[in-house]
Design a protein around this motif. Structure first.
Motif, PDB file in Angstrom:
ATOM      1  N   THR A 148     -28.962 -49.212 -48.987  1.00 12.80           N
ATOM      2  CA  THR A 148     -28.326 -50.473 -48.608  1.00 12.80           C
ATOM      3  C   THR A 148     -29.364 -51.447 -48.055  1.00 12.80           C
ATOM      4  O   THR A 148     -29.383 -52.626 -48.409  1.00 12.80           O
ATOM      5  CB  THR A 148     -27.234 -50.202 -47.551  1.00 12.80           C
ATOM      6  N   GLN A 206     -21.226 -52.825 -49.715  1.00 12.92           N
ATOM      7  CA  GLN A 206     -20.598 -51.513 -49.659  1.00 12.92           C
ATOM      8  C   GLN A 206     -19.253 -51.665 -48.932  1.00 12.92           C
ATOM      9  O   GLN A 206     -19.012 -52.670 -48.272  1.00 12.92           O
ATOM     10  CB  GLN A 206     -21.527 -50.610 -48.836  1.00 12.92           C
ATOM     11  N   ASP A 250     -23.411 -52.239 -54.287  1.00 11.95           N
ATOM     12  CA  ASP A 250     -23.638 -51.125 -53.364  1.00 11.95           C
ATOM     13  C   ASP A 250     -22.467 -50.136 -53.400  1.00 11.95           C
ATOM     14  O   ASP A 250     -21.378 -50.453 -52.934  1.00 11.95           O
ATOM     15  CB  ASP A 250     -23.836 -51.684 -51.951  1.00 11.95           C
ATOM     16  N   GLU A 251     -22.707 -48.968 -53.952  1.00  7.66           N
ATOM     17  CA  GLU A 251     -21.723 -47.871 -54.010  1.00  7.66           C
ATOM     18  C   GLU A 251     -20.331 -48.306 -54.488  1.00  7.66           C
ATOM     19  O   GLU A 251     -19.350 -48.174 -53.754  1.00  7.66           O
ATOM     20  CB  GLU A 251     -21.596 -47.204 -52.628  1.00  7.66           C
TER      21      GLU A 251
HETATM   22 MG    MG Z   1     -25.496 -47.599 -47.913  1.00  8.95          MG
END
Ligand code: MG
Ligand code: ADP
Lengths: 278, 229
Positions: free
Chosen positions: B41, B83, B157-158
């Motif tokens: 991140t 995220q 992010d994810e």
């Molecule tokens: Mg992360």
């Protein structure tokens, strides 16, 4: 008793007008802004200076005073508040408190230290129902608070600036990630909030008197309103302002000196049940 | 199009990225994998302007963007999708897109069309509060929101974190549709997603890129890679 309630609502209306700006700055910028108290005071003093220019037309004087606060609050935002973004909350308190102290001395220097009385600009009473009459001026304040509440609600729900600020209250970084310069919109909100504080000062001036320290006590009560209503919460602040206004009026009726204390008692009780989310 | 050269990034005095470099070709889709706390991140945030590298440089389309403010980076065409599926929950889906369209001077209706082109079902949700969407729908809204204004590089992010298998498929479809049209760097722990879409995988560990390999290779060599995950 109805008279007391009506007076409480007046105080509530003024408290709302003053506190909403504080609540928004607190909610958006995470800054505890004592300078708000200065803007409130300066609003009242500007009214006093404006009145001779507009031949004692209260409405025009109020407009001039509030308009004059636009550049003043912009300077405060640009050179004090903007330096405080993301810095520890204590620095904000110290820096904006410094603005209040400078402001108090400045007002003493320009307008003198002794209180200046102002008379009720309307001077007529209005009979509400069976024997209850109220100064028309106070009724107007209540109406004005409701109108401002409505206007702000529409502003935040319907305009793009309002939506940007609403989104920033929730997630400032995500707004930035869309390419929006959040700080620019925060200054708009800051200036609007400051103008409302000045309007609060203007409106309260004929009810009490204008003096250099008038912003100090009101500031603490405003913080109580903001905390009870929820940071950045327009509706919550509206309700809490009127409730605390009533608390002040009703307590004051039975035991004057406790009126302000009770506000903080209520705040304490609210804090016990509903912790502040910062 | 993107060139990261030897960046170090720190939170206060705690340095969390060490000497990271990465070159990205236009139109490519690469993945970053690695354990929680590896610095994935932080890496994406450094590119997006939310973290300022202590040393090193980041250039995008020939322009030095090291330490540039995030809103400026965004306007250059880099969009970071956070995220945790953070939509503006108090605003409607339409308003979420309106906010994305505003800074790039696009019509909201065009932004809505764009999202519908990758996920037609979104039409039903336009007037709902974004906070009422499911995790998968939020993720698609976020990706769609990031596509408004035709960015050149997406940092995601994810995107599949915490989603059910069926929903992951929806996300996979959306990403597959975008592949080739826009460059992407995606942080992803789910190796099957990586294997299906990716060209290249960077494995991060303790703030460093410890391995770079092709996504196909990575899947066949799962055993060896799992030590990092
Ligand atoms: Mg992360
Ligand atoms: N705001 C922060 N302040 C201090 N340290 C942080 C912060 N955010 C992340 N870290 C630390 O930086 C390291 C990398 O975090 P992160 O980039 O979030 O990892 P990942 O995304 O790979 O899980 C971790 O050790 C984490 O504890």
């Amino acid at each position: 008793m109805i008279q007391t309630i009506a007076y409480g609502l007046t105080i509530g209306g003024i408290l709302y007008i003053i506190s909403i700006g504080l609540s928004l700055t607190f909610g958006t910028m995470r800054i505890v802004n004592f300078a708000h108290g200065f803007v409130y005071t300066i609003g009242a003093y500007l009214l006093i200076s404006a009145l001779p220019i507009v031949r004692d037309n209260f409405f025009l004087g109020a407009v001039l005073a509030v308009a004059a606060v636009i550049p003043i609050s912009y300077v405060i935002e640009r050179f004090v508040i903007r330096k405080l973004y993301g810095v520890s909350i204590d620095y904000a308190i110290i820096a904006t408190y410094a603005v209040v102290l400078i402001g108090v001395d400045l007002t003493k220097w320009i307008w003198g230290a002794s209180p200046i009385p102002l008379s009720d600009p309307i001077g007529r009473d209005i009979t509400l129902f069976s024997g209850v009459s109220l100064p028309m001026y106070r009724v107007l304040i209540i109406v004005l608070a409701v109108v401002i509440f409505g206007a702000l609600t529409v502003f935040f729900k319907k305009t793009i600036v309002g939506k940007i600020v609403t989104a920033s209250l929730e997630d400032k970084d995500a707004v930035k990630s869309l390419g929006i310069n959040v700080d620019k919109y925060f200054s708009i909100v800051f200036v609007i909030g400051s103008c409302l504080a000045a309007l609060g000062g203007v409106l309260y001036a004929p009810i009490t008197s204008v003096h250099p320290y008038m912003g100090m006590m009101v500031l603490l009560i405003s913080f109580a309103v903001v905390i009870v209503g929820g940071l950045g919460n327009i509706k919550g602040t509206f309700i809490s302002a009127f409730v605390l206004g009533l608390v002040m009026a009703i307590t004051g009726r039975y035991y004057g000196p406790a009126a302000e204390t009770m506000v903080f008692v209520v705040m304490g009780i609210v804090l016990i049940f509903k912790p502040v989310e910062v | 199009m993107l060139s990261v050269k030897n960046i170090d990034v720190a939170y206060g005095h705690a340095r969390v990225l060490h000497d990271i470099s990465l070159e990205l070709e236009s139109g490519s889709m690469v993945f970053i994998a690695g354990r929680n706390g590896a610095g994935k991140t932080t890496f994406l945030k450094s590119i997006a302007g939310f973290m300022k590298p202590v040393t090193g440089t980041i250039t995008f389309l020939g322009k030095d963007i090291t330490g540039m403010a995030p809103e400026k980076v965004a306007l250059l065409g880099i969009r970071y999708v956070f995220q945790d599926k953070r939509v503006f929950s108090h605003l409607t889906v339409r308003e979420n897109l309106e906010l994305a369209a505003y800074p790039v001077k696009e019509k909201t209706s065009k932004a809505i069309e764009k999202v519908m082109s990758i996920y037609p079902k979104m039409e039903k949700f336009l007037n709902l509060r974004a906070g009422s969407l499911s995790g998968g729908q939020r993720q698609i809204l976020l990706i769609g929101r990031a596509l408004v204004g035709d960015p050149k590089l997406l940092l995601i992010d994810e995107p599949t974190e915490g989603l059910a298998a069926g929903t992951i498929n929806d996300i996979l479809n959306v990403l597959a549709m975008m592949k080739g049209k826009v460059s992407m760097i995606i942080v992803e722990q789910n190796l099957s997603v990586v294997g299906m879409l990716g060209e290249k995988v960077y494995i991060m560990r303790e703030g460093k890129i410890v391995q770079t390999c092709s996504a196909k290779e990575e899947i066949t060599d799962k055993k060896q890679l799992e030590q990092y995950l």
